[in-house]
Structure formats: structure tokens, C-alpha cells
Design a protein around this motif. Structure first.
Motif, short mmCIF file in Angstrom:
data_model
loop_
_atom_site.label_atom_id
_atom_site.label_comp_id
_atom_site.label_asym_id
_atom_site.label_seq_id
_atom_site.Cartn_x
_atom_site.Cartn_y
_atom_site.Cartn_z
N GLU A 1 0.83 -1.21 0.00
CA GLU A 1 0.00 0.00 0.00
C GLU A 1 0.86 1.26 0.00
N GLY A 2 1.98 1.23 0.72
CA GLY A 2 2.90 2.37 0.71
C GLY A 2 3.49 2.59 -0.67
N LEU A 3 3.79 1.50 -1.37
CA LEU A 3 4.31 1.60 -2.73
C LEU A 3 3.24 2.15 -3.67
N PHE A 4 2.02 1.66 -3.55
CA PHE A 4 0.92 2.16 -4.38
C PHE A 4 0.70 3.65 -4.13
N SER A 5 0.75 4.05 -2.87
CA SER A 5 0.59 5.46 -2.53
C SER A 5 1.71 6.29 -3.16
N ALA A 6 2.94 5.80 -3.11
CA ALA A 6 4.07 6.51 -3.71
C ALA A 6 3.88 6.64 -5.22
N VAL A 7 3.39 5.58 -5.85
CA VAL A 7 3.12 5.62 -7.30
C VAL A 7 2.06 6.67 -7.61
N LEU A 8 0.97 6.68 -6.83
CA LEU A 8 -0.09 7.66 -7.05
C LEU A 8 0.42 9.08 -6.86
N HIS A 9 1.19 9.30 -5.79
CA HIS A 9 1.74 10.63 -5.56
C HIS A 9 2.62 11.06 -6.73
N HIS A 10 3.43 10.14 -7.21
CA HIS A 10 4.34 10.46 -8.32
C HIS A 10 3.57 10.78 -9.60
N VAL A 11 2.70 9.87 -10.02
CA VAL A 11 2.03 10.01 -11.33
C VAL A 11 0.97 11.11 -11.30
N ILE A 12 0.10 11.09 -10.31
CA ILE A 12 -0.97 12.08 -10.24
C ILE A 12 -0.41 13.44 -9.87
N GLY A 13 0.58 13.45 -8.97
CA GLY A 13 1.24 14.72 -8.64
C GLY A 13 1.90 15.36 -9.84
N THR A 14 2.54 14.53 -10.68
CA THR A 14 3.16 15.04 -11.90
C THR A 14 2.09 15.60 -12.83
N MET A 15 0.97 14.90 -12.98
CA MET A 15 -0.10 15.38 -13.85
C MET A 15 -0.65 16.72 -13.35
N ILE A 16 -0.87 16.84 -12.07
CA ILE A 16 -1.39 18.09 -11.50
C ILE A 16 -0.39 19.23 -11.74
N ALA A 17 0.90 18.94 -11.58
CA ALA A 17 1.92 19.97 -11.77
C ALA A 17 2.09 20.34 -13.25
N GLU A 18 2.05 19.34 -14.13
CA GLU A 18 2.30 19.60 -15.56
C GLU A 18 1.07 20.13 -16.29
N VAL A 19 -0.12 19.83 -15.77
CA VAL A 19 -1.35 20.30 -16.41
C VAL A 19 -2.22 20.98 -15.35
N PRO A 20 -1.80 22.15 -14.90
CA PRO A 20 -2.59 22.84 -13.88
C PRO A 20 -3.94 23.29 -14.45
N VAL A 21 -4.96 23.28 -13.61
CA VAL A 21 -6.26 23.77 -14.03
C VAL A 21 -6.13 25.25 -14.32
N SER A 22 -6.54 25.62 -15.51
CA SER A 22 -6.50 27.03 -15.92
C SER A 22 -7.93 27.54 -15.97
N GLU A 23 -8.38 28.13 -14.87
CA GLU A 23 -9.77 28.55 -14.79
C GLU A 23 -10.14 29.61 -15.82
N ASP A 24 -9.14 30.34 -16.33
CA ASP A 24 -9.40 31.35 -17.36
C ASP A 24 -9.36 30.79 -18.77
N ASP A 25 -8.96 29.53 -18.91
CA ASP A 25 -8.88 28.90 -20.23
C ASP A 25 -9.24 27.42 -20.12
N LEU A 26 -10.49 27.14 -19.81
CA LEU A 26 -10.92 25.75 -19.67
C LEU A 26 -10.82 24.96 -20.97
N PRO A 27 -11.11 25.54 -22.14
CA PRO A 27 -10.90 24.78 -23.37
C PRO A 27 -9.43 24.39 -23.57
N GLY A 28 -8.51 25.31 -23.31
CA GLY A 28 -7.09 25.00 -23.42
C GLY A 28 -6.66 23.96 -22.40
N TYR A 29 -7.21 24.06 -21.19
CA TYR A 29 -6.92 23.06 -20.16
C TYR A 29 -7.37 21.68 -20.61
#
Length: 196
Positions: free
Chosen positions: A52-80
Motif C-alpha cells: 500500500e505504501g508503494l501504491f501510494s508513492a506511485v499515485l503521488h508520483h504520477v498524479i502529482g506530476t499530472m497536476i503539476a504539468e497540467v494545472p487547471v487554468s480557470e481562465d482557459d478551460l478549453p485549453g486546459y
């Protein structure tokens, strides 16, 4: 952490991303991860505690990367939406792991509540809880994210229903353009009737 230890930890994490995205938490096997990473199974427990700790680390890595690389742009939802589609297309493990998380371990992984709360508040601005489109901001963000992922979770028969190769660069570009335009229409107040 020494360079060798960091490299081993990274190899384990990379192998775990592959294993968990393909098989989920329940189907993943530490033995396969150890073999792919060419790492002693004991080291997995040293670095990550347990499965479970490994799964959590994987989720933090992959989902954290996605959140950082594709931030929600509230002023440009189509571009987001377009950028999220691009990310999911080039990183299919992000979508698969997000789905496995929801199915098997929704309570673990990165906590993005603060990120989403601030984006929803920014989307609503001075309109209370609604986006200027008139749609509730939370619902709108859910819809945009769902639309961005929809191509990747649709049946192959549907994707090929028009006779085009759904994996060709031209077809993917056409879908991306349709996605961006669809989100633009959803957020443009005059482009749709008011729901009753």
C-alpha cells in the motif's frame, strides 16, 4: 540517500507504475515489480514499507506530476481540456492509475482538495458557486476533466465508427480540436439553453 539507493528506488517506482497501472492494487505483485526493477524484494519494503505504501508513492508520483504539468487554468478551460487530453494520451498510466485509485483505494494518494477548492472558487469568482456560464463550478470542472479523458475510455468500436483509424495523428488532432471546441461551447453562456 546515496546515488545507488536513489537509482534503485527510482527503478522500483518505475516498475511499480507499470505494474499498478496494468493490474491495479489487487492484481499487482511485488515479485513482478522486484523482477522488472532488478531489485531485491526486501528493498521495496525498506523504501516503501508495504504494498500500500508503494501504491501510494506511485499515485503521488504520477498524479502529482499530472497536476503539476497540467494545472487547471480557470481562465482557459478549453485549453486546459486540450492539454489534459495531450497529457493523458502521452501518459496513459495517469488515467489508468486514477481509475484504479477510485476503484480500489480512493483514500490514498495525493490530496488535491486545496488545489481543486481554489480553482473552483476562482472559476466562480464573484458569482457565488457558479461559473459565468451559469453552471456550478464544481460540476463544470468535473465535466471538463471527464470530456478530456473520454476518448481514452471509450470502446474501440465507437472510436472507429467513422471508418478512421482512431490512433492516427490526424484523427487524434481532430478529436482534440472537437474537445476544445465542445468545452468552449459549454462555457459560453449564449451557446446553450438554460437547463430546467
Amino acid at each position: 540517500m546515496s546515488r545507488d539507493a536513489a537509482a534503485t528506488r527510482r527503478k522500483i517506482l518505475d516498475a511499480a507504475v507499470e505494474e499498478f497501472s496494468a493490474r491495479g492494487f489487487a492484481g499487482a505483485r511485488i515479485e513482478r515489480i522486484s523482477e522488472v526493477a532488478a531489485a531485491n524484494k526486501r528493498m521495496i519494503y525498506v523504501y516503501f514499507g508495504n504494498k500500500e505504501g508503494l501504491f501510494s508513492a506511485v499515485l503521488h508520483h504520477v498524479i502529482g506530476t499530472m497536476i503539476a504539468e497540467v494545472p487547471v487554468s480557470e481562465d482557459d478551460l478549453p485549453g486546459y481540456a486540450g492539454r489534459m487530453f495531450d497529457h493523458l494520451l502521452t501518459h496513459p498510466e495517469a488515467l489508468r492509475l486514477s481509475l484504479w485509485r477510485q476503484l480500489e483505494r480512493p483514500a490514498i494518494g495525493p490530496d488535491a482538495a486545496d488545489v481543486y477548492t481554489s480553482k473552483v472558487q476562482a472559476m466562480a469568482g464573484q458569482h457565488g458557486s457558479a461559473h459565468p456560464s451559469g453552471l456550478p463550478a464544481t460540476d463544470l470542472l468535473v465535466l471538463v476533466q471527464g470530456m478530456a479523458a473520454s476518448w481514452l475510455i471509450s470502446p474501440a468500436d465507437l472510436l472507429a465508427a467513422d471508418g478512421a483509424d482512431p490512433t492516427s495523428a490526424d484523427r487524434l488532432a481532430a478529436h482534440r480540436a472537437a474537445l476544445v471546441e465542445a468545452v468552449r461551447r459549454v462555457i459560453t453562456p449564449d451557446s446553450h439553453p438554460t437547463a430546467k
